[in-house]
Design a protein around this motif. Structure first.
Motif, short mmCIF file in Angstrom:
data_model
loop_
_atom_site.label_atom_id
_atom_site.label_comp_id
_atom_site.label_asym_id
_atom_site.label_seq_id
_atom_site.Cartn_x
_atom_site.Cartn_y
_atom_site.Cartn_z
N ALA A 170 -66.06 28.45 -13.06
CA ALA A 170 -67.28 27.75 -12.67
C ALA A 170 -68.50 28.33 -13.36
O ALA A 170 -69.36 27.60 -13.85
N THR A 171 -68.56 29.65 -13.43
CA THR A 171 -69.68 30.31 -14.11
C THR A 171 -69.72 29.94 -15.59
O THR A 171 -70.79 29.84 -16.18
N GLY A 172 -68.55 29.71 -16.17
CA GLY A 172 -68.46 29.30 -17.57
C GLY A 172 -68.76 27.84 -17.80
O GLY A 172 -68.67 27.35 -18.93
N GLY A 173 -69.08 27.11 -16.74
CA GLY A 173 -69.48 25.71 -16.88
C GLY A 173 -68.41 24.69 -16.52
O GLY A 173 -68.63 23.49 -16.64
N ALA A 174 -67.25 25.14 -16.05
CA ALA A 174 -66.20 24.19 -15.71
C ALA A 174 -66.50 23.49 -14.39
O ALA A 174 -66.98 24.10 -13.44
N GLU A 175 -66.22 22.21 -14.37
CA GLU A 175 -66.34 21.43 -13.15
C GLU A 175 -65.00 21.33 -12.43
O GLU A 175 -64.94 20.98 -11.26
N ALA A 176 -63.92 21.62 -13.17
CA ALA A 176 -62.58 21.54 -12.61
C ALA A 176 -61.71 22.63 -13.22
O ALA A 176 -61.95 23.05 -14.36
N LEU A 177 -60.71 23.05 -12.46
CA LEU A 177 -59.72 24.00 -12.96
C LEU A 177 -58.36 23.32 -12.84
O LEU A 177 -57.99 22.83 -11.77
N MET A 178 -57.64 23.28 -13.95
CA MET A 178 -56.32 22.65 -14.03
C MET A 178 -55.26 23.74 -14.12
O MET A 178 -55.52 24.83 -14.62
N LEU A 179 -54.05 23.39 -13.67
CA LEU A 179 -52.93 24.31 -13.81
C LEU A 179 -51.62 23.53 -13.78
O LEU A 179 -51.59 22.37 -13.39
N GLU A 180 -50.58 24.20 -14.23
CA GLU A 180 -49.22 23.70 -14.10
C GLU A 180 -48.45 24.74 -13.32
O GLU A 180 -48.60 25.94 -13.56
N VAL A 181 -47.61 24.29 -12.40
CA VAL A 181 -46.79 25.20 -11.61
C VAL A 181 -45.39 24.62 -11.50
O VAL A 181 -45.21 23.40 -11.42
N ARG A 182 -44.41 25.52 -11.53
CA ARG A 182 -43.03 25.08 -11.36
C ARG A 182 -42.88 24.45 -9.98
O ARG A 182 -43.34 25.00 -8.98
N ASN A 221 -34.35 22.80 -16.39
CA ASN A 221 -34.81 21.43 -16.21
C ASN A 221 -35.67 21.26 -14.96
O ASN A 221 -35.51 20.33 -14.19
N VAL A 222 -36.60 22.21 -14.74
CA VAL A 222 -37.45 22.20 -13.55
C VAL A 222 -38.75 21.46 -13.85
O VAL A 222 -39.36 21.66 -14.90
N ASP A 223 -39.17 20.63 -12.92
CA ASP A 223 -40.40 19.87 -13.09
C ASP A 223 -41.63 20.79 -13.01
O ASP A 223 -41.60 21.82 -12.34
N ALA A 224 -42.69 20.36 -13.69
CA ALA A 224 -43.99 21.02 -13.58
C ALA A 224 -44.92 20.09 -12.82
O ALA A 224 -44.98 18.90 -13.11
N LEU A 225 -45.63 20.66 -11.86
CA LEU A 225 -46.66 19.90 -11.16
C LEU A 225 -47.98 20.23 -11.83
O LEU A 225 -48.34 21.40 -11.98
N VAL A 226 -48.69 19.20 -12.25
CA VAL A 226 -50.02 19.38 -12.84
C VAL A 226 -51.01 19.20 -11.71
O VAL A 226 -51.04 18.15 -11.05
N MET A 227 -51.81 20.26 -11.47
CA MET A 227 -52.72 20.27 -10.34
C MET A 227 -54.16 20.51 -10.81
O MET A 227 -54.37 21.08 -11.87
N ARG A 228 -55.10 20.06 -9.98
CA ARG A 228 -56.52 20.22 -10.31
C ARG A 228 -57.31 20.53 -9.05
O ARG A 228 -57.04 20.00 -7.97
N LYS A 229 -58.31 21.38 -9.25
CA LYS A 229 -59.29 21.65 -8.19
C LYS A 229 -60.67 21.42 -8.77
O LYS A 229 -60.99 21.92 -9.85
N MET A 230 -61.48 20.67 -8.05
CA MET A 230 -62.87 20.50 -8.44
C MET A 230 -63.63 21.74 -7.98
O MET A 230 -63.45 22.20 -6.85
N LEU A 231 -64.46 22.27 -8.87
CA LEU A 231 -65.16 23.52 -8.60
C LEU A 231 -66.62 23.26 -8.27
O LEU A 231 -67.26 22.39 -8.85
N GLY A 232 -67.13 24.05 -7.34
CA GLY A 232 -68.55 24.06 -7.05
C GLY A 232 -69.20 25.18 -7.83
O GLY A 232 -68.59 25.79 -8.72
N GLU A 233 -70.40 25.51 -7.49
CA GLU A 233 -71.18 26.52 -8.22
C GLU A 233 -70.48 27.88 -8.25
O GLU A 233 -70.55 28.59 -9.23
N LYS A 234 -69.76 28.24 -7.20
CA LYS A 234 -69.11 29.55 -7.16
C LYS A 234 -67.61 29.42 -7.05
O LYS A 234 -66.95 30.25 -6.45
#
Length: 154
Positions: free
Chosen positions: A96-108, A137-150
């Motif tokens: 967030a401090t770096g200017g991102a509005e969202a954080l994405m990830l992939e998880v098994r 052959n395990v699926d990946a879940l693509v996830m996102r969180k919207m970030l606020g100022e902190k």
């Protein structure tokens, strides 16, 4: 968090060891870690130490409005202690401090502890990548969180 600091080159042997313990089927190699740490400042990696040992690590890619969680892992002896959540908070804040509005990830899809943490922290599943993790052959879940100022969910 006990002690959080930026990862350094001399951490690479410990990173490779912990990576193999945490992700036995798809651990990053020594060469991968050299490449990741060379990607600074866009790549931002942290280490957490407890009792003089590397207990957890994680990192993000500052990609503008959307940052990516590149990896996060907790050593087996420190799981369940809350260290993963603390590290995730710091990485979200840095994104967030770096200017991102969202954080994405992939998880098994079969990593129940990580999935539980991410859902509890406000991440939503956007899509599934079928058979992404090999072998197994395990699926990946693509996830996102919207970030606020902190780094808090908006």
């Amino acid at each position: 968090m006990t002690t959080a600091r930026d990862l350094v080159w001399t951490d690479i042997p410990d990173l490779v060891r912990l990576e193999t313990e945490a992700f036995p089927d798809d651990a990053w190699s020594e060469g991968s870690w050299w490449g990741e740490l060379a990607g600074r400042p866009r790549r931002d990696y942290l280490a957490v130490e407890r009792e003089g040992e590397l207990a957890a690590y994680g990192g993000i890619d500052h990609g503008g409005q959307v940052a990516d969680l590149m990896t996060i892992a907790v050593a087996p002896g420190h799981r369940g202690s809350g260290i993963g959540g603390e590290l995730l908070t710091e990485l979200e804040t840095r994104a967030a401090t770096g200017g991102a509005e969202a954080l994405m990830l992939e998880v098994r899809a079969d990593n129940e502890p990580a999935r539980t943490l991410y859902v509890r922290r406000g991440y939503d599943v956007l899509t599934v990548r079928r058979g992404y993790y090999q072998p197994g052959n395990v699926d990946a879940l693509v996830m996102r969180k919207m970030l606020g100022e902190k780094g808090i969910q908006a």
